[in-house]
Scaffold this motif. Structure first.
Motif, PDB file in Angstrom:
ATOM      1  N   ALA A 114     -15.915 -58.971  26.761  1.00  0.00           N
ATOM      2  CA  ALA A 114     -16.232 -57.582  27.097  1.00  0.00           C
ATOM      3  C   ALA A 114     -15.661 -56.617  26.069  1.00  0.00           C
ATOM      4  O   ALA A 114     -16.314 -55.637  25.677  1.00  0.00           O
ATOM      5  N   TRP A 115     -14.431 -56.880  25.617  1.00  0.00           N
ATOM      6  CA  TRP A 115     -13.828 -56.026  24.594  1.00  0.00           C
ATOM      7  C   TRP A 115     -14.632 -56.071  23.298  1.00  0.00           C
ATOM      8  O   TRP A 115     -14.861 -55.042  22.662  1.00  0.00           O
ATOM      9  N   ALA A 116     -15.074 -57.261  22.906  1.00  0.00           N
ATOM     10  CA  ALA A 116     -15.889 -57.375  21.687  1.00  0.00           C
ATOM     11  C   ALA A 116     -17.206 -56.624  21.838  1.00  0.00           C
ATOM     12  O   ALA A 116     -17.664 -55.939  20.904  1.00  0.00           O
ATOM     13  N   LEU A 117     -17.829 -56.726  23.011  1.00  0.00           N
ATOM     14  CA  LEU A 117     -19.087 -56.003  23.232  1.00  0.00           C
ATOM     15  C   LEU A 117     -18.874 -54.492  23.169  1.00  0.00           C
ATOM     16  O   LEU A 117     -19.699 -53.765  22.594  1.00  0.00           O
ATOM     17  N   LEU A 118     -17.783 -54.011  23.760  1.00  0.00           N
ATOM     18  CA  LEU A 118     -17.497 -52.574  23.702  1.00  0.00           C
ATOM     19  C   LEU A 118     -17.262 -52.116  22.268  1.00  0.00           C
ATOM     20  O   LEU A 118     -17.688 -51.019  21.880  1.00  0.00           O
ATOM     21  N   ARG A 119     -16.575 -52.928  21.478  1.00  0.00           N
ATOM     22  CA  ARG A 119     -16.369 -52.564  20.077  1.00  0.00           C
ATOM     23  C   ARG A 119     -17.696 -52.506  19.322  1.00  0.00           C
ATOM     24  O   ARG A 119     -17.932 -51.596  18.508  1.00  0.00           O
ATOM     25  N   ILE A 120     -18.578 -53.458  19.587  1.00  0.00           N
ATOM     26  CA  ILE A 120     -19.884 -53.461  18.922  1.00  0.00           C
ATOM     27  C   ILE A 120     -20.699 -52.240  19.342  1.00  0.00           C
ATOM     28  O   ILE A 120     -21.311 -51.561  18.506  1.00  0.00           O
ATOM     29  N   VAL A 121     -20.692 -51.957  20.655  1.00  0.00           N
ATOM     30  CA  VAL A 121     -21.436 -50.785  21.140  1.00  0.00           C
ATOM     31  C   VAL A 121     -20.861 -49.501  20.557  1.00  0.00           C
ATOM     32  O   VAL A 121     -21.609 -48.588  20.172  1.00  0.00           O
ATOM     33  N   GLY A 122     -19.527 -49.404  20.475  1.00  0.00           N
ATOM     34  CA  GLY A 122     -18.919 -48.214  19.883  1.00  0.00           C
ATOM     35  C   GLY A 122     -19.248 -48.056  18.407  1.00  0.00           C
ATOM     36  O   GLY A 122     -19.392 -46.936  17.909  1.00  0.00           O
ATOM     37  N   THR A 123     -19.396 -49.173  17.692  1.00  0.00           N
ATOM     38  CA  THR A 123     -19.726 -49.094  16.277  1.00  0.00           C
ATOM     39  C   THR A 123     -21.148 -48.612  16.047  1.00  0.00           C
ATOM     40  O   THR A 123     -21.418 -47.813  15.138  1.00  0.00           O
ATOM     41  N   ILE A 124     -22.078 -49.072  16.888  1.00  0.00           N
ATOM     42  CA  ILE A 124     -23.496 -48.713  16.699  1.00  0.00           C
ATOM     43  C   ILE A 124     -23.971 -47.784  17.817  1.00  0.00           C
ATOM     44  O   ILE A 124     -25.132 -47.822  18.202  1.00  0.00           O
ATOM     45  N   ARG A 125     -23.061 -46.952  18.328  1.00  0.00           N
ATOM     46  CA  ARG A 125     -23.450 -46.051  19.416  1.00  0.00           C
ATOM     47  C   ARG A 125     -24.523 -45.061  19.000  1.00  0.00           C
ATOM     48  O   ARG A 125     -25.282 -44.566  19.853  1.00  0.00           O
ATOM     49  N   ILE A 126     -24.603 -44.729  17.698  1.00  0.00           N
ATOM     50  CA  ILE A 126     -25.628 -43.795  17.250  1.00  0.00           C
ATOM     51  C   ILE A 126     -27.020 -44.382  17.418  1.00  0.00           C
ATOM     52  O   ILE A 126     -28.028 -43.665  17.422  1.00  0.00           O
ATOM     53  N   VAL A 127     -27.099 -45.718  17.584  1.00  0.00           N
ATOM     54  CA  VAL A 127     -28.375 -46.377  17.851  1.00  0.00           C
ATOM     55  C   VAL A 127     -28.512 -46.706  19.334  1.00  0.00           C
ATOM     56  O   VAL A 127     -29.589 -46.545  19.916  1.00  0.00           O
ATOM     57  N   ILE A 128     -27.422 -47.149  19.970  1.00  0.00           N
ATOM     58  CA  ILE A 128     -27.476 -47.570  21.364  1.00  0.00           C
ATOM     59  C   ILE A 128     -27.790 -46.388  22.281  1.00  0.00           C
ATOM     60  O   ILE A 128     -28.632 -46.492  23.196  1.00  0.00           O
ATOM     61  N   ILE A 129     -27.135 -45.252  22.055  1.00  0.00           N
ATOM     62  CA  ILE A 129     -27.330 -44.104  22.950  1.00  0.00           C
ATOM     63  C   ILE A 129     -28.767 -43.572  22.890  1.00  0.00           C
ATOM     64  O   ILE A 129     -29.387 -43.330  23.939  1.00  0.00           O
ATOM     65  N   PRO A 130     -29.373 -43.357  21.710  1.00  0.00           N
ATOM     66  CA  PRO A 130     -30.784 -42.940  21.702  1.00  0.00           C
ATOM     67  C   PRO A 130     -31.713 -43.950  22.381  1.00  0.00           C
ATOM     68  O   PRO A 130     -32.672 -43.549  23.063  1.00  0.00           O
ATOM     69  N   LEU A 131     -31.447 -45.236  22.214  1.00  0.00           N
ATOM     70  CA  LEU A 131     -32.290 -46.233  22.879  1.00  0.00           C
ATOM     71  C   LEU A 131     -32.147 -46.147  24.397  1.00  0.00           C
ATOM     72  O   LEU A 131     -33.132 -46.291  25.131  1.00  0.00           O
ATOM     73  N   ALA A 132     -30.921 -45.907  24.878  1.00  0.00           N
ATOM     74  CA  ALA A 132     -30.725 -45.768  26.321  1.00  0.00           C
ATOM     75  C   ALA A 132     -31.450 -44.528  26.853  1.00  0.00           C
ATOM     76  O   ALA A 132     -32.102 -44.580  27.915  1.00  0.00           O
ATOM     77  N   ILE A 133     -31.371 -43.421  26.110  1.00  0.00           N
ATOM     78  CA  ILE A 133     -32.092 -42.209  26.536  1.00  0.00           C
ATOM     79  C   ILE A 133     -33.595 -42.449  26.490  1.00  0.00           C
ATOM     80  O   ILE A 133     -34.348 -41.989  27.366  1.00  0.00           O
ATOM     81  N   ALA A 134     -34.061 -43.185  25.485  1.00  0.00           N
ATOM     82  CA  ALA A 134     -35.490 -43.496  25.397  1.00  0.00           C
ATOM     83  C   ALA A 134     -35.941 -44.342  26.584  1.00  0.00           C
ATOM     84  O   ALA A 134     -37.059 -44.156  27.107  1.00  0.00           O
ATOM     85  N   LEU A 135     -35.108 -45.260  27.038  1.00  0.00           N
ATOM     86  CA  LEU A 135     -35.456 -46.047  28.224  1.00  0.00           C
ATOM     87  C   LEU A 135     -35.564 -45.164  29.462  1.00  0.00           C
ATOM     88  O   LEU A 135     -36.480 -45.336  30.284  1.00  0.00           O
ATOM     89  N   LEU A 136     -34.624 -44.206  29.609  1.00  0.00           N
ATOM     90  CA  LEU A 136     -34.703 -43.288  30.752  1.00  0.00           C
ATOM     91  C   LEU A 136     -35.974 -42.456  30.708  1.00  0.00           C
ATOM     92  O   LEU A 136     -36.668 -42.283  31.728  1.00  0.00           O
ATOM     93  N   LEU A 137     -36.303 -41.925  29.531  1.00  0.00           N
ATOM     94  CA  LEU A 137     -37.531 -41.133  29.406  1.00  0.00           C
ATOM     95  C   LEU A 137     -38.766 -41.996  29.635  1.00  0.00           C
ATOM     96  O   LEU A 137     -39.755 -41.530  30.245  1.00  0.00           O
ATOM     97  N   SER A 138     -38.747 -43.230  29.174  1.00  0.00           N
ATOM     98  CA  SER A 138     -39.892 -44.121  29.390  1.00  0.00           C
ATOM     99  C   SER A 138     -40.083 -44.415  30.876  1.00  0.00           C
ATOM    100  O   SER A 138     -41.216 -44.431  31.368  1.00  0.00           O
ATOM    101  N   ALA A 139     -38.975 -44.643  31.591  1.00  0.00           N
ATOM    102  CA  ALA A 139     -39.087 -44.865  33.031  1.00  0.00           C
ATOM    103  C   ALA A 139     -39.621 -43.633  33.747  1.00  0.00           C
ATOM    104  O   ALA A 139     -40.347 -43.750  34.745  1.00  0.00           O
TER     105      ALA A 139
END
Length: 434
Positions: A98-123
């Protein structure tokens, strides 16, 4: 009978006797382990007649062990301690992952966050695309029309909010000055009896603090400029991702499912589609609840002639996307504006309206509109929002609750023992009888 025939008969009898003894050994269970404690008798057994250490070793090897133990050393450890150790190293392994996943997400958050918002808008926009597809629109055209229409609605709303805010700022500034003077007069004549020298000292201390932290403000402004660049990049990524999620979402999901082992595909596909339904229900219900909150509070703001009624209603609408916390903060802004503009009586009335609308939302609207499919305990909501704020700020708070709802549905489906329905596009091959 000749000597040769007698010899052949003896060889045949010996051969048949050997086969019989071999069959007997295969059929009867081996009794050697059970007789290991019995001392051999006769002159062929050398040494003393007592077994000594051999008997002790035999007793140790025949001591029954616990089914979870692999050796005598494990059997000497208490069962509760072995269970605790097993849980401990597994939890440590899960924590490291879990710690490794959080570090990866924090490193590429500029990509992860827009994709998450895009999923919300798509739904949110997927039903509109489905309606246009039923009207015989091409898929790309239907997706483009829905996306452009959503952009026009958002830009138009923001334009109205900004225009009204610009028109009302001068009047609100003047009333704010009057409110500050009223507060100063109350501090002097009220129960606190603050003198002019004390007020001046407090004002000087505030100015000194602002001057001393000017470097921090400058750094914040520079970071805000960098954040603006990230926001623009993220907005472009959100638009592109939303378009392709709406147009090719089913194909993308099938591609991801095919990467899994064959035995896990149907289970994961069933959990993923159920999670997508939950996400769509959550987003649409949240939009409806936010609209009702904004209309309810906006009506009170208009009736009591509070300035910025439309911008404050829009702020309440946006704040409602963060359950529990967002509605309280946006309602607090409305109460503060009412206090500055119209005095404490109107502010108390607006406060009562905000509390009443939130109670109706929490006890009537959310259970009625969202239903049990996306019901989440308030403690899980608060913890999720707090974790989202720590990890990704405001965006994390927006994404935290729908993420919890999706994970809740996915885990329930994956843990269920029922077999998923056969996909409509599955090809069943039956073997022919010989």
């Amino acid at each position: 009978m000749s000597r040769f025939e007698r010899m052949r008969g003896r060889l045949r009898r010996a051969y048949e006797s050997g086969r019989a003894s071999s069959r007997a050994r295969r059929v009867e269970p081996a009794a050697a382990p059970e007789q290991s404690d019995v001392a051999p008798s006769g002159p062929a057994a050398p040494g003393p007649a007592t077994t000594g250490p051999a008997t002790t070793a035999g007793r140790e090897s025949s001591t029954p062990l616990h089914p979870s133990t692999a050796s005598r050393d494990d059997a000497d450890v208490p069962h509760a301690l072995r269970i605790g150790a097993a849980w401990s190293w597994r939890l440590i392994a899960i924590g490291i992952v879990a710690w490794a996943l959080l570090r990866i997400v924090g490193t590429i958050r500029i990509v992860i966050i827009p994709l998450a918002i895009a999923l919300l808008l798509s739904a949110l926009l997927a039903p509109a695309v489905g309606w246009l597809l039923k009207a015989r629109f091409p898929r790309s055209l239907a997706t483009g029309v829905v996306l452009v229409g959503g952009l026009v609605a958002v830009i138009g709303t923001l334009t109205l909010v900004v225009n009204e805010f610009i028109r009302g700022v001068p009047e609100l500034s003047e009333k704010s000055s009057q409110g500050v003077r009223q507060i100063q007069d109350w501090l002097k004549t009220g129960p606190l009896h603050v003198s002019d020298s004390q007020l001046n000292r407090y004002i000087d201390e505030a100015q000194t603090w602002i001057t001393g932290n000017s470097k921090t403000f400058t750094t914040s402004a520079l970071s805000a400029t960098a954040t603006l660049a990230e926001v623009l990049t993220g907005t472009i990524l959100v638009l592109f991702a939303t378009f392709f999620f709406l147009r090719d979402g089913n194909k993308i999901w099938r591609f991801l499912v095919r990467l899994l082992p064959v035995a896990a595909r149907w289970k994961v596909d069933d959990a993923g589609r159920a999670s997508w339904s939950t996400l769509g229900a959550y987003v649409r219900a949240t939009v409806l609840v936010a609209f009702i909150d904004a209309v309810g509070i906006g009506i009170f703001l208009v009736v009591f002639n509070v300035p910025f009624a439309f911008p404050l209603a829009a702020l309440v609408f946006l704040g409602a996307f963060i359950p529990i916390v967002g509605a309280a903060l946006s309602g607090g802004v409305a109460v503060l504006v009412a206090l500055v503009d119209s005095g404490p009586v109107t502010a108390l009335i607006i406060l009562g309206a905000v509390i009443g609308v939130q109670q109706v939302e929490g006890h009537v609207l959310q259970p009625l509109i969202m239903g049990r499919a996306v019901a989440i305990h308030p403690l899980a909501v608060i913890i999720g929002i707090a974790a989202g704020v720590v990890l990704a700020g405001i965006t994390g708070a927006l994404v935290a609750v729908p993420l919890i709802a999706v994970l809740n549905t996915a885990i329930r489906r994956l843990a269920a023992r029922t077999v998923p329905d056969t996909p409509p596009d599955a090809v069943v091959v039956a073997s022919q009888a010989p």
